[in-house]
Design an enzyme around this catalytic site. Structure first.
Site, PDB file in Angstrom:
ATOM      1  N   ASP A  10       0.862  -1.182   0.000  1.00 25.47           N
ATOM      2  CA  ASP A  10       0.000   0.000   0.000  1.00 25.47           C
ATOM      3  C   ASP A  10       0.893   1.223   0.000  1.00 25.47           C
ATOM      4  OD1 ASP A  10      -2.289   1.661   0.210  1.00 25.47           O
ATOM      5  OD2 ASP A  10      -2.111   1.724   2.381  1.00 25.47           O
ATOM      6  N   SER A  11       0.288   2.374  -0.247  1.00 20.75           N
ATOM      7  CA  SER A  11       1.028   3.632  -0.196  1.00 20.75           C
ATOM      8  C   SER A  11       1.422   3.981   1.235  1.00 20.75           C
ATOM      9  CB  SER A  11       0.189   4.761  -0.785  1.00 20.75           C
ATOM     10  OG  SER A  11      -0.996   4.935  -0.027  1.00 20.75           O
ATOM     11  N   CYS A  73      -4.408  -0.973  -2.115  1.00 20.21           N
ATOM     12  CA  CYS A  73      -4.529   0.471  -2.312  1.00 20.21           C
ATOM     13  C   CYS A  73      -5.477   0.691  -3.479  1.00 20.21           C
ATOM     14  CB  CYS A  73      -3.150   1.061  -2.613  1.00 20.21           C
ATOM     15  SG  CYS A  73      -3.147   2.795  -3.113  1.00 20.21           S
TER      16      CYS A  73
END
Length: 262
Positions: A10-11, A73
């Protein structure tokens, strides 16, 4: 049987909401979680920038032997999942806002979607909306500033409360009865959202569905781990390229989190 790990990226820390659902459903599966917090949020970047970051994340997880990769994400999924599937042999599980269940269940014919700019402007989001919500009024709201506040650990700040209230006002004015969370960071805000929204507004996120889809693909490709494997904290690895303390607090300090220069 395949005891290699499930890779998740994920970011930042938002994808931990997905990790928790996967871990709850498949505690016997080893996992490697990568938080690219130094580049968060992805939602304000160009499509090409997002694709390049996803390539980097993917190649790191493949180098660790991951048998499947969950793109935890929404922005990364909507902008890069097609490229990833076309260029790597490992299976990918993506995430997109749960428009379909909200559109099928709404009584007021109005639903709200809180997401990043990158997700709301993507082709995948628009095609999904057209497919399932043609006669539904979708109140879109870019959650500007939310990811940054979550990543910095400001979940209790007045600024966060004020932002959420301002974002919910146009949705309530349009009589929504479902709120779709279109960013994996946003489930961390559910307690606050419940204080703002009327009790009859239901909140939907994609975490549980993503976990079920991951298990389905693992079974279909004969990649599931031995479910008698001993459940040790060492089976669950976490990497973050910015701050590890906030991540530790979300995981209740139960697991080893490594700083990654990435």
């Amino acid at each position: 049987m395949n005891n290699h790990p499930i890779g998740i990226f994920d970011s930042g820390i938002g994808g931990l909401s997905i990790w928790k659902e996967i871990h709850s459903l498949m505690p016997y599966e080893k996992t490697i979680y990568l938080a690219d917090s130094i580049n968060a949020p992805y939602g304000q970047k160009t499509k090409q920038e997002i694709v390049e970051l996803c390539i980097k994340n993917t190649e790191f997880l493949i180098s660790k032997g991951c048998k499947i990769i969950v793109v935890a994400c929404n922005t990364a999924t909507t902008n890069a999942i097609t490229y990833l599937r076309d260029n790597y042999s490992v299976p990918f599980i993506g995430i997109e806002p749960a428009i379909k269940p909200a559109a099928l269940q709404t009584k007021t014919k109005a639903i709200g979607v809180l997401a990043t700019k990158g997700t709301l402007s993507s082709e995948l989001f628009h095609s999904t909306s057209e497919m399932y919500a043609e006669d539904i009024h979708i109140v879109e709201q870019i959650g500007a500033g939310l990811v940054e506040l979550i990543e910095s650990g400001n979940l209790l700040s007045k600024e966060l409360d004020e932002l959420l209230e301002s974002y919910m006002q146009p949705m309530l004015a349009n009589n929504i009865d479902y709120l779709v969370l279109g960013c994996t960071h946003y489930p961390l805000l559910i307690p606050k959202l419940k204080n703002i929204l009327p009790k009859d507004v239901k909140i939907i996120d994609s975490g549980e569905a993503v976990a079920r889809q991951t298990l389905k693909v693992l079974k279909a490709k004969n990649l599931t781990a031995n479910d008698s494997i001993e459940m040790l904290n060492d089976n669950y690895l976490f990497y973050n390229n910015k701050e590890v303390e906030i991540m530790k607090s979300i995981l209740d300090n139960k697991y080893q989190i490594s700083f990654l220069k990435f």
